[in-house]
Design an enzyme around this catalytic site. Structure first.
Site, PDB file in Angstrom:
ATOM      1  N   CYS A 192      13.228  12.081   5.872  1.00  0.00           N
ATOM      2  CA  CYS A 192      13.222  11.624   7.271  1.00  0.00           C
ATOM      3  C   CYS A 192      14.550  11.918   7.957  1.00  0.00           C
ATOM      4  O   CYS A 192      14.595  12.181   9.151  1.00  0.00           O
ATOM      5  CB  CYS A 192      12.895  10.141   7.331  1.00  0.00           C
ATOM      6  SG  CYS A 192      13.980   9.148   6.305  1.00  0.00           S
TER       7      CYS A 192
ATOM      8  N   LYS B 297       0.850  -1.197   0.000  1.00  0.00           N
ATOM      9  CA  LYS B 297       0.000   0.000   0.000  1.00  0.00           C
ATOM     10  C   LYS B 297       0.882   1.242   0.000  1.00  0.00           C
ATOM     11  O   LYS B 297       1.460   1.613   1.021  1.00  0.00           O
ATOM     12  CB  LYS B 297      -0.920   0.056   1.232  1.00  0.00           C
ATOM     13  CG  LYS B 297      -2.035   1.088   1.020  1.00  0.00           C
ATOM     14  CD  LYS B 297      -2.602   1.674   2.280  1.00  0.00           C
ATOM     15  CE  LYS B 297      -1.926   2.927   2.734  1.00  0.00           C
ATOM     16  NZ  LYS B 297      -1.974   4.082   1.813  1.00  0.00           N
TER      17      LYS B 297
ATOM     18  N   THR C 156       1.162   6.986  13.271  1.00  0.00           N
ATOM     19  CA  THR C 156       0.687   5.808  12.522  1.00  0.00           C
ATOM     20  C   THR C 156       1.474   4.572  12.953  1.00  0.00           C
ATOM     21  O   THR C 156       0.891   3.484  13.114  1.00  0.00           O
ATOM     22  CB  THR C 156       0.842   6.025  10.997  1.00  0.00           C
ATOM     23  OG1 THR C 156       0.459   7.354  10.669  1.00  0.00           O
ATOM     24  CG2 THR C 156      -0.015   5.052  10.216  1.00  0.00           C
TER      25      THR C 156
ATOM     26  N   GLU D 251       9.057  16.927  14.516  1.00  0.00           N
ATOM     27  CA  GLU D 251       9.417  16.929  13.102  1.00  0.00           C
ATOM     28  C   GLU D 251       8.452  17.842  12.332  1.00  0.00           C
ATOM     29  O   GLU D 251       7.236  17.679  12.460  1.00  0.00           O
ATOM     30  CB  GLU D 251       9.268  15.482  12.623  1.00  0.00           C
ATOM     31  CG  GLU D 251       9.907  15.149  11.326  1.00  0.00           C
ATOM     32  CD  GLU D 251       9.569  13.717  10.891  1.00  0.00           C
ATOM     33  OE1 GLU D 251       8.498  13.197  11.251  1.00  0.00           O
ATOM     34  OE2 GLU D 251      10.397  13.139  10.174  1.00  0.00           O
TER      35      GLU D 251
ATOM     36  N   GLU E 230      -1.593   7.251  -0.237  1.00  0.00           N
ATOM     37  CA  GLU E 230      -2.734   7.597  -1.091  1.00  0.00           C
ATOM     38  C   GLU E 230      -2.387   8.759  -2.034  1.00  0.00           C
ATOM     39  O   GLU E 230      -3.033   8.940  -3.058  1.00  0.00           O
ATOM     40  CB  GLU E 230      -3.936   7.980  -0.236  1.00  0.00           C
ATOM     41  CG  GLU E 230      -3.758   9.236   0.592  1.00  0.00           C
ATOM     42  CD  GLU E 230      -4.945   9.522   1.504  1.00  0.00           C
ATOM     43  OE1 GLU E 230      -5.888  10.154   1.062  1.00  0.00           O
ATOM     44  OE2 GLU E 230      -4.902   9.081   2.676  1.00  0.00           O
TER      45      GLU E 230
ATOM     46  N   GLU F 263       9.909   2.212  10.263  1.00  0.00           N
ATOM     47  CA  GLU F 263      10.851   3.291   9.920  1.00  0.00           C
ATOM     48  C   GLU F 263      10.074   4.581  10.091  1.00  0.00           C
ATOM     49  O   GLU F 263       9.235   4.927   9.256  1.00  0.00           O
ATOM     50  CB  GLU F 263      11.321   3.147   8.465  1.00  0.00           C
ATOM     51  CG  GLU F 263      12.175   1.939   8.202  1.00  0.00           C
ATOM     52  CD  GLU F 263      13.535   2.011   8.863  1.00  0.00           C
ATOM     53  OE1 GLU F 263      13.987   3.119   9.189  1.00  0.00           O
ATOM     54  OE2 GLU F 263      14.122   0.942   9.089  1.00  0.00           O
TER      55      GLU F 263
HETATM   56  P1  NAP Z   1       1.952   8.632   7.503  1.00  0.00           P
HETATM   57  O1  NAP Z   1       0.878   9.641   7.506  1.00  0.00           O
HETATM   58  O2  NAP Z   1       2.217   7.899   8.762  1.00  0.00           O
HETATM   59  O3  NAP Z   1       1.611   7.643   6.321  1.00  0.00           O
HETATM   60  C1  NAP Z   1       2.481   6.607   5.926  1.00  0.00           C
HETATM   61  C2  NAP Z   1       1.686   5.508   5.303  1.00  0.00           C
HETATM   62  O4  NAP Z   1       0.823   4.949   6.280  1.00  0.00           O
HETATM   63  C3  NAP Z   1       0.783   5.976   4.160  1.00  0.00           C
HETATM   64  O5  NAP Z   1       0.722   4.981   3.172  1.00  0.00           O
HETATM   65  C4  NAP Z   1      -0.539   6.104   4.864  1.00  0.00           C
HETATM   66  O6  NAP Z   1      -1.651   6.043   4.019  1.00  0.00           O
HETATM   67  C5  NAP Z   1      -0.494   4.905   5.764  1.00  0.00           C
HETATM   68  N1  NAP Z   1      -1.470   4.903   6.840  1.00  0.00           N
HETATM   69  C6  NAP Z   1      -2.227   5.920   7.307  1.00  0.00           C
HETATM   70  N2  NAP Z   1      -3.019   5.481   8.306  1.00  0.00           N
HETATM   71  C7  NAP Z   1      -2.753   4.176   8.471  1.00  0.00           C
HETATM   72  C8  NAP Z   1      -3.240   3.173   9.346  1.00  0.00           C
HETATM   73  N3  NAP Z   1      -4.159   3.413  10.274  1.00  0.00           N
HETATM   74  N4  NAP Z   1      -2.757   1.936   9.234  1.00  0.00           N
HETATM   75  C9  NAP Z   1      -1.805   1.642   8.314  1.00  0.00           C
HETATM   76  N5  NAP Z   1      -1.309   2.554   7.458  1.00  0.00           N
HETATM   77  C10 NAP Z   1      -1.773   3.799   7.536  1.00  0.00           C
HETATM   78  O7  NAP Z   1       3.341   9.264   7.072  1.00  0.00           O
HETATM   79  P2  NAP Z   1       3.627  10.183   5.823  1.00  0.00           P
HETATM   80  O8  NAP Z   1       3.084  11.522   6.129  1.00  0.00           O
HETATM   81  O9  NAP Z   1       3.201   9.503   4.569  1.00  0.00           O
HETATM   82  O10 NAP Z   1       5.209  10.190   5.795  1.00  0.00           O
HETATM   83  C11 NAP Z   1       5.956  11.101   6.510  1.00  0.00           C
HETATM   84  C12 NAP Z   1       6.611  10.430   7.695  1.00  0.00           C
HETATM   85  O11 NAP Z   1       7.373   9.317   7.257  1.00  0.00           O
HETATM   86  C13 NAP Z   1       7.587  11.335   8.403  1.00  0.00           C
HETATM   87  O12 NAP Z   1       7.423  11.223   9.788  1.00  0.00           O
HETATM   88  C14 NAP Z   1       8.935  10.795   7.976  1.00  0.00           C
HETATM   89  O13 NAP Z   1       9.974  11.060   8.875  1.00  0.00           O
HETATM   90  C15 NAP Z   1       8.650   9.333   7.870  1.00  0.00           C
HETATM   91  N6  NAP Z   1       9.637   8.676   7.024  1.00  0.00           N
HETATM   92  C16 NAP Z   1      10.580   7.881   7.627  1.00  0.00           C
HETATM   93  C17 NAP Z   1      11.560   7.266   6.847  1.00  0.00           C
HETATM   94  C18 NAP Z   1      12.618   6.412   7.492  1.00  0.00           C
HETATM   95  O14 NAP Z   1      13.398   5.788   6.770  1.00  0.00           O
HETATM   96  N7  NAP Z   1      12.708   6.322   8.810  1.00  0.00           N
HETATM   97  C19 NAP Z   1      11.571   7.460   5.468  1.00  0.00           C
HETATM   98  C20 NAP Z   1      10.606   8.269   4.895  1.00  0.00           C
HETATM   99  C21 NAP Z   1       9.637   8.873   5.685  1.00  0.00           C
HETATM  100  P3  NAP Z   1      -2.288   7.402   3.450  1.00  0.00           P
HETATM  101  O15 NAP Z   1      -1.245   8.000   2.575  1.00  0.00           O
HETATM  102  O16 NAP Z   1      -3.471   6.944   2.747  1.00  0.00           O
HETATM  103  O17 NAP Z   1      -2.612   8.249   4.648  1.00  0.00           O
END
Ligand code: NAP
Length: 492
Positions: A283, A174, A231, A384, A177, A249
């Site tokens: 990140c 997945k 999440t 962040e 979105e 991650e």
């Molecule tokens: P997010 O809002 O947590 O979303 C990540 C993924 O989780 C998306 O596919 C999202 O779907 C999905 N999701 C949402 N609600 C969920 C649920 N209840 N159960 C399972 N999956 C669910 O994060 P983001 O805004 O996309 O990404 C930014 C974050 O990612 C930042 O905090 C960044 O630091 C972190 N990040 C970390 C790394 C690393 O290597 N550590 C790398 C890249 C990014 P939807 O898009 O449909 O909401």
């Protein structure tokens, strides 16, 4: 592509026909219409993955057969570089050149796991008995839910898909979105490379609708997630009920520590890149600049000067050096974060308001922003922003630099700059972050593990450990000359 759900080798629409528009964050133009998966779709995808895994249709392939398949996928990615980069750029608003770097990294990821797969094999254990052979084998953990973010959409899912396939797992993918297009293309490449139907499944749509199904269904053995901390916490709770393995991650609030004896030209240049690359939507972004007091004024003045020079624009603008934030919602979050920092007493030196240029008016552009006079008690230092906001703190001793660098719930990455090698070794050892750069910022290699300490997650991607996440370990004990144990009397 309104049939963008891929289950058991077939492309299909959402169960109720729902669709979702994908719009460029750079100018709001429509770039794609995709299926908006329902819970029924997620359940069907999990069923397909479970059946495929249990049938052995792919999990029974040898390591070398699966490695050959991964190499083919890498070849196809390189062949389709232009197409894939254009898709990624369309969804994220990032420049084509950056998207191409990402695709090259994706191909390198597949090659890394192809090579690593060839190095796997059973391990013999000395049983201590001449008639017994004892060995350790590793096999795919089973069905994996792979969930990715929007900032490096294809790269982050490649870090999951490639090792899952190397290990012989089946999966449901997945993507965010907001950025599904490259995941859709990847499925086509997997199909072309010969991944059997049911092994690789894709559900496009919202985590708020299908996320809980993917992370709590008892037929799923592992959830690998990259995204935000809230999440990640929810996923751990959902997965706990069936004791799934969970690899997370999550975010980072990464310290970039510069001592006065560093090569300041290089340190300043990297500090600018670390904070403002991809408009801070990284990140591992170096969002916390931690400066030894005597160099504060010089470094900050130069960073502010450099920040003003950064050219912001849409992918079509070939002079642009960075692009938009991903969405209106994210822009609002960044604005609120900044307002909080200023209200807490931080000094705004540059940036600070949405880009006003007419050519940027239809996108979500926010300029490089520097907040000075910050300390670890502040929200803007602890949380962040995932935007182009750099906070500046000062220190007076090595001990204080380490204390400040570790004063965060996160532990993803950090850097230390100094010409004193012994000091860089001490500081890098003391920092509780998963990656430390010494006199550098940002590089990673597929062969090196990536992941976070503390609230930045658990487990590791890439390297050797990135494959181990997808493997179960089995001990096989073979008695070649069975006889009675005679532990209990047999009554004869
Ligand atoms: P997010 O809002 O947590 O979303 C990540 C993924 O989780 C998306 O596919 C999202 O779907 C999905 N999701 C949402 N609600 C969920 C649920 N209840 N159960 C399972 N999956 C669910 O994060 P983001 O805004 O996309 O990404 C930014 C974050 O990612 C930042 O905090 C960044 O630091 C972190 N990040 C970390 C790394 C690393 O290597 N550590 C790398 C890249 C990014 P939807 O898009 O449909 O909401």
């Amino acid at each position: 592509m309104t049939n963008s759900i891929y289950i058991c080798g077939e492309w299909r629409p959402a169960a109720d026909g729902s669709t979702r528009e994908i719009r460029s964050p750079a100018d709001g133009t429509l770039v794609a219409v995709v299926s908006d998966s329902r819970v029924e779709d997620a359940l069907a995808a999990i069923s397909a993955a479970r059946v495929a895994f249990d049938s052995g249709i792919f999990s029974s392939w040898s390591w070398s057969e699966r490695s050959a398949l991964l190499s083919k996928v890498a070849d196809f990615l390189e062949r389709d570089m232009e197409i894939v980069a254009a898709l990624e750029s369309g969804d994220t608003g990032k420049r084509i050149i950056e998207a191409k770097y990402d695709v090259a990294d994706v191909a390198a990821t597949f090659r890394h796991f192809a090579k690593l797969g060839l190095e796997q094999g059973d391990r013999t254990v000395d049983s201590g008995l001449p008639h017994v052979s004892s060995r350790i084998t590793q096999e795919g953990i089973g069905v994996c839910s792979l969930i990715g973010p929007w900032n490096y959409p294809l790269l982050q899912i490649a870090w999951k898909v490639a090792p899952a396939l190397a290990a012989g797992c089946s999966f449901v993918l997945k993507p965010s979105e907001l950025t599904p297009s490259t995941a859709i293309h990847l499925m086509k490449l997997l199909e072309e490379a010969g991944v059997p139907a049911g092994v690789a499944n894709l559900v496009t749509g919202a985590g708020s609708i299908i996320g809980d199904t993917l992370t709590s269904d008892p037929r799923v053995d592992l959830v690998s997630f990259t995204g935000g901390l809230p999440t990640g916490k929810r996923i751990m709770i959902k997965a706990a009920e069936t004791v799934k393995r969970v690899a997370l991650e999550l975010g980072g609030k990464n310290p970039n520590i510069i001592f006065a004896d560093a090569d300041l030209d290089a340190a300043i240049d990297f500090a600018v890149t670390a904070a403002f690359l991809h408009s801070g939507q990284v990140c591992s972004a170096g969002t916390r600049l931690i400066l030894e007091r005597p160099i504060h004024d010089r470094v900050v003045k130069e960073i502010v000067r450099r920040a003003k020079l950064i050219r912001i624009g849409a992918p079509a603008d070939l002079t642009a050096e960075t692009g938009p934030l991903i969405s209106a919602g994210h822009l609002k979050k960044v604005e609120e974060y900044l307002a909080k920092g200023v209200a807490e007493g931080a000094t705004l030196l540059v940036g600070g308001a949405r880009c006003a240029a007419p050519e940027l008016a239809n996108g979500w552009f926010f300029p490089p922003t520097v907040l000075d006079n910050c300390d670890t008690t502040m929200y803007c230092v602890q949380e962040e922003s995932f935007g182009p906001i750099l906070t500046v703190e000062v220190f007076d001793s090595e001990e204080e630099a380490i204390k400040i660098g570790n004063d965060t719930i996160y532990g993803l990455s950090g850097a230390v700059w100094s010409s004193d090698i012994a000091r860089t070794e001490r500081v890098s050892k003391a920092l509780r972050h998963g990656t430390i750069w010494i006199n550098d910022y940002g590089p990673y290699k597929p062969a090196a593990e990536w992941g976070g300490f503390k609230a930045s997650g658990n487990g590791r991607e890439l390297g050797h450990h990135g494959l181990q996440e997808y493997l179960e370990i089995k001990h096989i004990w073979t008695n070649n000359s069975p006889s009675k144990s005679e532990w209990f009397a047999d009554g004869n």
